[in-house]
Each structure stands twice: as C-alpha cells, then as structure tokens.
Enzyme design. Structure first.
Site, PDB file in Angstrom:
ATOM      1  N   ALA A  62     -16.115 -38.224 -14.003  1.00 29.44           N
ATOM      2  CA  ALA A  62     -16.547 -38.020 -12.615  1.00 29.44           C
ATOM      3  C   ALA A  62     -16.647 -39.382 -11.936  1.00 29.44           C
ATOM      4  CB  ALA A  62     -17.891 -37.308 -12.589  1.00 29.44           C
ATOM      5  N   GLY A 103     -16.281 -36.477 -17.649  1.00 27.54           N
ATOM      6  CA  GLY A 103     -15.600 -35.358 -16.992  1.00 27.54           C
ATOM      7  C   GLY A 103     -14.113 -35.361 -17.241  1.00 27.54           C
ATOM      8  N   GLU A 106     -13.857 -33.497 -20.366  1.00 27.99           N
ATOM      9  CA  GLU A 106     -14.204 -32.092 -20.081  1.00 27.99           C
ATOM     10  C   GLU A 106     -13.063 -31.376 -19.373  1.00 27.99           C
ATOM     11  OE1 GLU A 106     -17.976 -33.365 -18.263  1.00 27.99           O
ATOM     12  OE2 GLU A 106     -18.900 -31.766 -19.446  1.00 27.99           O
ATOM     13  N   GLU A 126     -21.839 -39.818 -21.189  1.00 28.97           N
ATOM     14  CA  GLU A 126     -22.830 -39.576 -20.136  1.00 28.97           C
ATOM     15  C   GLU A 126     -24.227 -40.050 -20.520  1.00 28.97           C
ATOM     16  OE1 GLU A 126     -20.431 -37.617 -21.014  1.00 28.97           O
ATOM     17  OE2 GLU A 126     -19.622 -36.493 -19.325  1.00 28.97           O
TER      18      GLU A 126
END
Ligand code: T1G
Length: 692
Positions: A62, A103, A106, A126
């Site tokens: 992200a 992310g 992911e 994270e």
C-alpha cells in the site's frame, strides 16, 4: 502511470507502474481495476498476468504516504481489488520480479497463481509500521503455507527469498532468465495443460497452537496479529476477514503506527539534500580506503566489506594494523559461530580488507576515511599527507565526532572534496551515519555519500559542521539534564529506569558508563569553557576524578560486580552525590518518573529546534532520524521532534517558559522557530529549512 494493456498469445499483461516501487496508490488501484474489467470483457484473453515495472519491485505494498488521507480507502480499496481478482472468471497470475511486500504480496495472494524471479523477496512487513496485513494476508497466508510459517513471517516482518517461497508453497515456480518471457511461457503451459482459475482456500486452517508472545515482541500490533491468525483457525473466513479489517483500521489510527510511519519516511527523506541543483549526479566510488586500524577504523572497514566493497585498511603502526585485522577476523568468526554468516562469506569479507602501512598504497582510492586519534594536530598531519598523496579526484572524509570539518578541510587544497563521515560505534551495527558538510563541501560529493550510505545499509543524515553535529549536541543537553536531576534529588538508577521504561534502549547515565567516563569528562571540560552559561552538575566529574572509568574499569556511576555488564547501584556513588549536595546546599527532593522523562525530552526537543534554527540540521525529520538510529530513541515514539508534536507545541512552550523561570533562562527560552511554528499550527517534524 501507464494504463498499459497488452495481450500476448491470449495473455493480458497488466503492469503495476508506479515508480519507484509500485506502491499501490489509489491511481494504480483504479487503473488495475479498469484494465481487469477490460480483460474480462475481451474474448481474446484467456489469462491475466500482473507484473511490476522497473525491475525493482512487483509492489512494495500500500502507498504508506496515503494513510493519513481518504485516498488509502478510496474505491477501489485494495481489499476490493483483490476480491475482484479472486472472483475473476479468467485465471490471474502474479509474476513477481523483485519485492512483493505488504499489500503487494496480498495482491499476489489474491491471484490464482504466483511465480517469482530468483532475486525476489516476499513478505508482510506491516508489523514494522505498527500494523498488521490489512488486505486478507492474515487469512490467506496461513491457508496457503500453514499457520506457523505464516505467523512467523508476519510477526517478524521478515521477507523470504524466492527459493524459500517455493518451498513454502507461497509461489508455484521460480523462473530465471528473461523473467517476463519465462512467465508468459509458464502461464501458457499451465493453461494448455487445462488448468485455470484456482479457488483460494477459505476453509479454516489446520489447528496449530501459536507460540506465546515474548515481552519484547508483545506490541499492540503483535497482539492484534495473533488474534487475527487465531481467527484463521477458529472462525469462518469472512468473519475472520472482517476482524482483520476492523483491527487494521484501529491500528492505522494509533499513535504508535503514526510514529513508526513517520520514522520510515524520515529515514528516506534524509537521503535528499535540500537546495540541491537539479541534475547533480553522484561520483563513482569503486576503491575505498580507511586510515587508522583502531576500533572505529576496523569497524568502518567492515561496513564496506559487508556491502561488498574491496577496502584498504592503512595504519602506519604495524602493531595497530595487526590488532585491527585480528579484531576484524575475530568479529567475523563470532558471527559464524552465531550462525549469522557462513564460513565462506566470512573468509571472503576478511579477504576484501587489504592491510597497508604506507600512504602510497592507497593513492588511487576514490574515497578515503580517516579514523585516527581525535586530536586536531594529528588530523592535520594525516590530511596534509592525504592531500599530497591521493589522486586529485579523491574524496577525503574524517570520522571525527567533535572536530570542525572546516578546520580539517583547511589542511588541504581540495576543501570541496572534504567532509565528515561520522560512524557510530560499533560501526558495522549502528545504522546512523552523520554526513558533515563543510562550508566548501560540494553538492555532488554529498549526493555521492548519501547514496553510499544507502549502499552500506546506513541512514545517512546531513549536518553542517558544528560542535557535536546533530546527535551528540542534543545528547549532551540530555545528559546534562540527567546530571542536574541527580543533583536535585533523583538517583542515577531512577533517571535511567524512568527513561528506559518510557522506551529508550538504555538510560543516559548507563550509556555514559558504557562510553567511558573519561571520554565524557574531557568533552565536558571543553564545554565548560565554550558554554560557561550552561551548568552541568559537578558530581559526574568527581566520579572521574576518583579514577572511575565506567564499565571498562569495572566501576563508574554504577558498580559492575564480578565483571557483569549489568549496572548495580553503588553506595559509594550515592555517598559522593549526598556529599556533593551538602557542599552545594542542595536539599534533595523527590521526582516522579514523568517529570524526569518530560525534562529530558524537552532538553532534546529544544536543542533539536536550535539545530534547525542554525541550519545545522536540514529538517525536523532529519533530527528524528538521527535519534532513532544512533541514540536508542524508541521507534514507537517517532523521534524527539515527532513526540513533541504529538504532545503539542503550545504545551511545550508553556513548559519551557516555566523551566526558564525556575532555572537557566537561555537554555530553556522557547526558540523563535518553535513559537512561529506553534503560531502557524505547523509541526516541528515536518519543518524544512532553506537548504544551501
Ligand atoms: N509506500 C510509499 N512509498 C514507498 C513505499 C510504500 N509502501 N515503499 C517505499 N517507498 C518509497 C520510499 O519512501 C522511497 O521514496 C522510495 O520508495 C524507495 O524506497 C494493506 C497496509 C521496498 C524494500 O512496509 O521496505 O501494504 O526517498 O529507499 O532501499 O496490508 O522501500 O525515493 O522519495 O526504501 O530499495 C507495507 C516498505 C506497506 C514496504 C525498497 N510495505 N518499503 O527498499 O528503497 S503497508 C512496506 C520498503 C501495507 C497492506 C498494508 C523498501 C523496499 P524516495 P527505499 P530500497
């Protein structure tokens, strides 16, 4: 951002194109969603391949810079994009060449298939940002590779390489050569074999008891992660996914995560020189030399060897050179014994360090770093010799921690190529590297060493030359307040414990014992002359005058019974402090831990602000990067100036005014910059000076 949409042999190639590391910004997410929809409506497409551009990353996750803005959840959110991929009627392959983190991984987990190049590293880091994976990672990873390996990966935040990913089942293949072509062929072969969409596993995972959290790792985020991974065992997928989403949202709003994200960017922002002329390019650095084979010189040579450089280590004294080489060899052998390094790697690094005893041998080095005795006269001899012997383009750096770089540059005919490279001991371990610019130091020289810092795995922070540069100057004020608190009634152990309980790796008085009380003593004698208005408490000097050296002498502010490294309160020192108080008519009073912490933090903040006013530090986040990486400041507090912002600048001004009324006016007087920022509602940690 390109909206590249290319179909090759029925494979739609969707690139993640957001330099430098393909962070999944709102714009990129939207572009991927639009192109995905186009693929699904394109009859010529039989498979969809996601791949990163730039050869550095598939995606670094992200876009952390979006977190404090609506963009981070703007439609399509990452989770909804992943859901669309998972539900795609066409098979989707994640072709990972480089980093697939957070992310980014992911996103790949939402794909039906994954292949990686040999250089790839896959992870869910994270936790280092005070977060947990927030786009399905805590549910999909355990189902893919098993609860324990998944939990370990997320709790440590450590990425795995491609081979390990293959062994875990995280990827379905590791491809070499022209990765993009290989990935297309791999995908075509898979499709031709009749395989296609692969339903992701959503059944609860095999029951596995998770290992308990240790005190050290039991942060909010770690506890939250554990709850989510346990839910992957006991809860239905959608219920557990909702728990993850809610948990992530709570952590994202937490002060701890805000501090950790600030630290992440502070360390990277520091590598950019303010006021730099566009187009300034770094100079080539191939040959490195270090002068002085003492503790620092040997450690600095190891930094370069660890980063793959060949490095000459010069010492005109054969015994010092031999001792330095032996220390280096011993250090690598210790790492092999601890399993941190293979025998071959250790031997290779020792071979990369070439011993020399004459300056002529290093004449062709591109950069030479001096780490000799901390005396200006000695530096003068060395720099005059270097200036005479080294090739004209060589950069000359000093590892000095206290001497003026402009004086050192004055010993040479090349002041534009002279600078300070202040490593912290032990050099191979400490991440901070203060890059000290003289008045004449050229910008391209600074850009060169800022790049070098990253290559060495260091956090390079530029400081102008001045007493103590950034870190030590702030540290001296912090230690000075600690010494005054003890005079006024606190015990050394209480001061240290209060600051350690607040989060510091070690209290300032214990650090003083560790660094050597004789070192601090000689610095203070100079400071008494240079800053007569700043009062230290004399009990510290008395300990040195009593011949106590600190840990290295077995006793200092603390006792170290039977050679232990653990400090023990020493009645002799308490008696010395009591005597000092009596002589100076001081009536000891009690202090709360909060009062101790507040006063010491305010000392750091006010001195850090002065460094910004004087232009010694470029920006507020640089000051934070220094203290996070060189002085054990707790990462979960973001740095001295970040924590001052969080506590509020008006409150800081009020405290400083109170302190100035009670004690030293000049030191505690609220700096003009602080008042201006508070008035404008701006923050210290976001402040940037004029640069040049
Ligand atoms: N977002 C925004 N910018 C990023 C970024 C990111 N994720 N990662 C790197 N950058 C910027 C960085 O600030 C720098 O900018 C440049 O890219 C190069 O970075 C839902 C919510 C990938 C190993 O924690 O670990 O996904 O200085 O200097 O040394 O569950 O960057 O050039 O202007 O570090 O080669 C999780 C963070 C996010 C990975 C490359 N991901 N990045 O190292 O380059 S949270 C991470 C890194 C998340 C999801 C959650 C490293 C790297 P500038 P760099 P590098």
């Amino acid at each position: 951002m390109t909206n590249m949409y290319e179909v090759r042999a029925g494979i739609a190639l969707l690139t993640l194109d957001n330099p430098p590391v393909n962070a999944l910004s709102h714009a990129l997410r939207r572009s991927l969603a639009e192109r995905l929809a186009r693929c699904l409506a394109d009859p010529s497409v039989r498979g969809i391949m996601l791949l990163g551009t730039g050869g550095r990353a598939f995606s670094a996750g992200a876009d952390i810079s979006e977190f404090d803005s609506p963009a981070s959840q703007a439609d399509p959110s990452l989770s909804s994009l992943i859901q669309r991929i998972k539900n795609s009627s066409l098979p989707v392959l994640a072709a990972i060449d480089g980093h697939a983190l957070g992310g980014g991984l992911e996103l790949a987990l939402g794909c039906h298939w994954r292949v990686a190049s040999g250089k790839s590293r896959l992870g869910l880091p994270e936790i280092h940002l005070g977060l947990i994976p927030g786009a399905g990672g805590t549910q999909r990873l355990p189902r893919l590779i098993g609860v324990k390996p998944a939990y370990e990966m997320m709790l440590s935040g450590r990425p795995v390489d491609a081979e390990r990913a293959l062994a875990l089942g995280l990827v379905d293949g590791v491809l070499e050569g022209d990765f993009r072509e290989q990935a297309i062929h791999w995908f075509l072969a898979l499709l031709d074999s009749g395989r296609g969409v692969r339903p992701s596993r959503e059944q609860p995972v095999a029951e596995d008891a998770l290992p308990p959290l240790s005190d050290r790792t039991s942060t909010h985020a770690a506890q939250a992660l554990r709850r989510c991974v346990e839910a992957s065992i006991h809860q239905p997928f959608d219920v557990a996914l909702q728990l993850e989403r809610e948990t992530f949202a709570t952590l994202e709003q937490s002060a701890q995560s805000a501090a950790l994200r600030h630290g992440f960017f502070a360390e990277r922002r520091a590598s950019h020189l303010l006021g730099l002329e566009a187009g300034t390019r770094p100079l080539p650095l191939r040959q490195i030399a270090v002068v002085g084979a003492g503790t620092m010189g040997s450690g600095i040579a190891m930094c370069f060897a660890n980063a793959g450089f060949a490095v000459s280590l010069l010492d005109v004294n054969p015994d010092s050179l031999a001792r330095g080489l032996s220390t280096i060899r011993q250090t690598y052998e210790d790492q092999v014994r601890k399993g941190r390094l293979s025998v071959e790697a250790a031997e290779g690094r020792v071979r990369q360090i070439e011993p020399h005893s004459g300056f002529e041998a290093i004449a062709d080095a591109d950069l030479v770093i001096e780490a000799v005795f901390e005396e200006l006269a000695v530096k003068q001899t060395v720099f005059e010799t270097l200036d005479r012997v080294m090739k004209p383009s060589a950069l000359l750096a000093s590892n000095t921690s206290t001497l003026d770089i402009d004086s050192i540059a004055g010993f040479t005919q090349r002041p534009g190529q002279v600078l300070g490279l202040h490593f912290f001991s032990p050099a191979p371990v400490m991440r901070l590297l203060e890059i000290v610019r003289g008045r004449a130091t050229r910008d391209d020289v600074l850009v060169t060493v800022l790049d070098l810092a990253k290559t060495l795995g260091k956090v390079g922070v530029v400081a102008r030359s001045g007493d103590g540069f950034i870190g030590n100057r702030m540290w001296h004020q912090y230690l000075r307040q600690a010494s005054l608190l003890v005079e006024e009634g606190a015990s050394p152990m209480q001061v240290d414990r209060a600051l350690q309980d607040w989060g510091f790796a070690m209290g300032p008085l214990r650090v003083a014992d560790l660094a050597g009380l004789d070192v601090g003593y000689s610095i203070r004698q100079r400071q008494y002359r240079d800053y007569p208005h700043q009062r230290w408490s004399g009990w510290l000097d008395r300990i040195s005058e009593a011949g106590r050296l600190g840990l290295k002498g077995g006793q200092g502010i603390y006792a170290y019974p039977e050679g232990s490294r653990q400090p023990a309160e020493d009645p002799v020192i308490q008696a010395l402090i009591d005597e000092f108080r009596r002589e100076h008519g001081v009536v000891a009073r009690s202090f709360s831990d909060e009062e101790i912490v507040s006063r010491c933090l305010d000392a750091l903040s006010v001195e850090g602000i002065r460094l910004l006013e004087e232009g010694i530090a470029q920006r507020g986040s640089d000051v934070d990067a220094v203290f996070l990486n060189g002085y054990g400041f707790p990462r979960a507090q973001g740095g001295p100036l970040f924590q001052a912002d969080q506590a509020g600048l008006p409150a800081l001004i009020s405290r400083l005014k109170l302190r100035a009324a009670e004690s030293e006016v000049p030191f505690w007087t609220p700096p003009r910059l602080l008042c201006n920022l508070a008035q404008r509602g701006d923050s210290l940690s976001a402040y940037e000076g004029e640069g040049r």
